[in-house]
Design a protein around this motif. Sequence first.
Motif, short mmCIF file in Angstrom:
data_model
loop_
_atom_site.label_atom_id
_atom_site.label_comp_id
_atom_site.label_asym_id
_atom_site.label_seq_id
_atom_site.Cartn_x
_atom_site.Cartn_y
_atom_site.Cartn_z
N ASP A 1 13.74 8.93 12.49
CA ASP A 1 13.33 9.63 11.28
C ASP A 1 12.00 9.09 10.80
O ASP A 1 11.94 8.05 10.14
CB ASP A 1 14.40 9.45 10.20
CG ASP A 1 14.07 10.23 8.94
OD1 ASP A 1 14.86 10.15 7.98
OD2 ASP A 1 13.03 10.91 8.90
N GLU A 2 10.94 9.79 11.09
CA GLU A 2 9.61 9.34 10.70
C GLU A 2 9.15 9.94 9.39
O GLU A 2 8.00 9.78 8.99
CB GLU A 2 8.60 9.66 11.80
CG GLU A 2 8.70 8.75 13.01
CD GLU A 2 7.50 8.87 13.92
OE1 GLU A 2 7.64 9.47 15.00
OE2 GLU A 2 6.42 8.35 13.54
N GLN A 3 10.02 10.64 8.73
CA GLN A 3 9.65 11.20 7.43
C GLN A 3 9.37 10.07 6.45
O GLN A 3 10.12 9.10 6.38
CB GLN A 3 10.78 12.07 6.88
CG GLN A 3 10.75 13.49 7.35
CD GLN A 3 11.68 14.37 6.54
OE1 GLN A 3 12.71 13.94 6.06
NE2 GLN A 3 11.30 15.62 6.38
N TRP B 1 7.56 4.74 1.22
CA TRP B 1 7.49 4.06 2.51
C TRP B 1 6.85 4.99 3.52
O TRP B 1 7.15 6.20 3.57
CB TRP B 1 8.90 3.69 2.98
CG TRP B 1 9.51 2.59 2.17
CD1 TRP B 1 9.43 1.26 2.39
CD2 TRP B 1 10.28 2.75 0.98
NE1 TRP B 1 10.11 0.58 1.43
CE2 TRP B 1 10.64 1.45 0.54
CE3 TRP B 1 10.70 3.85 0.23
CZ2 TRP B 1 11.40 1.23 -0.60
CZ3 TRP B 1 11.46 3.64 -0.91
CH2 TRP B 1 11.81 2.34 -1.31
N ASN B 2 5.98 4.40 4.32
CA ASN B 2 5.28 5.15 5.35
C ASN B 2 5.63 4.57 6.71
O ASN B 2 5.27 3.44 7.03
CB ASN B 2 3.76 5.06 5.11
CG ASN B 2 2.98 5.88 6.12
OD1 ASN B 2 2.82 5.46 7.27
ND2 ASN B 2 2.52 7.04 5.73
N PHE B 3 6.37 5.35 7.51
CA PHE B 3 6.83 4.90 8.81
C PHE B 3 6.00 5.61 9.88
O PHE B 3 6.00 6.84 9.93
CB PHE B 3 8.32 5.22 8.96
CG PHE B 3 8.91 4.89 10.31
CD1 PHE B 3 9.98 5.63 10.79
CD2 PHE B 3 8.43 3.85 11.09
CE1 PHE B 3 10.57 5.33 12.02
CE2 PHE B 3 9.00 3.55 12.32
CZ PHE B 3 10.07 4.31 12.78
N PHE C 1 5.03 -0.29 2.82
CA PHE C 1 5.73 -0.09 1.54
C PHE C 1 4.69 -0.07 0.42
O PHE C 1 3.91 -1.01 0.29
CB PHE C 1 6.72 -1.23 1.37
CG PHE C 1 7.42 -1.30 0.05
CD1 PHE C 1 7.82 -2.53 -0.46
CD2 PHE C 1 7.72 -0.17 -0.69
CE1 PHE C 1 8.50 -2.63 -1.67
CE2 PHE C 1 8.40 -0.25 -1.91
CZ PHE C 1 8.79 -1.50 -2.40
N THR C 2 4.70 0.99 -0.36
CA THR C 2 3.75 1.12 -1.46
C THR C 2 4.47 1.18 -2.79
O THR C 2 5.46 1.91 -2.93
CB THR C 2 2.88 2.39 -1.29
OG1 THR C 2 2.10 2.27 -0.10
CG2 THR C 2 1.94 2.57 -2.49
#
Lengths: 115, 115
Positions: A55-57, A66-68, A77-78
């Motif tokens: 799951d790259e959403q 979160w940006n994966f 993590f922002t």
Amino acid sequence: AQKVTQAQTEISVVEKEDVTLDCVYETRDTTYYLFWYKQPPSGELVFLIRRNSFDEQNEISGRYSWNFQKSTSSFNFTITASQVVDSAVYFCALSDLGGANNLFFGTGTRLTVIP
Amino acid sequence: DADVTQTPRNRITKTGKRIMLECSQTKGHDRMYWYRQDPGLGLRLIYYSFDVKDINKGEISDGYSVSRQAQAKFSLSLESAIPNQTALYFCATSDIAGSSYNEQFFGPGTRLTVL
């Protein structure tokens, strides 16, 4: 072998600024989980998010996002509009899906939010 | 009541003493873990157990032993404590299925000081 790198040892921001905590991981597994935990000054570990490798959403939860990106093996993590209560040590962790499901932790990033 | 409890929460002991840290959980999880946290090193796995009859060494098991007395109890022993075992120790549990699969739930930690 599993490895998690949090290159930022300490970050200081002024309240209401946005801040991004970086996490880069290494694994040979094609299926795995990534986590973020928060450790406030009181010492306990607070679970923030779990993300599986399928799951790259990106995910947003209030001021947290979160940006994966599998292409760069990163799970950043922002925190938007940071607050003093966000001051803590943040750990990124990787779990394999083999028999042990062990967690491999990064060394943590200490975030200080200055009022 | 907390799902994962650790006793004692703080302990100061002397070099050469035997000490036991205890962990109890009410989550009904089969898997339990012991970690230690040192400043700047993140959490490292000491031992883990999949059930009462299954104990496994983690990354840093030397100088430690464990006992899984029941599904709900997992104890960590330092047979002869030494100063470099001064650390924050965490117990954790995880499930093998369900929506929280692969997520580890942590106790509040035990701060151990060896003089």
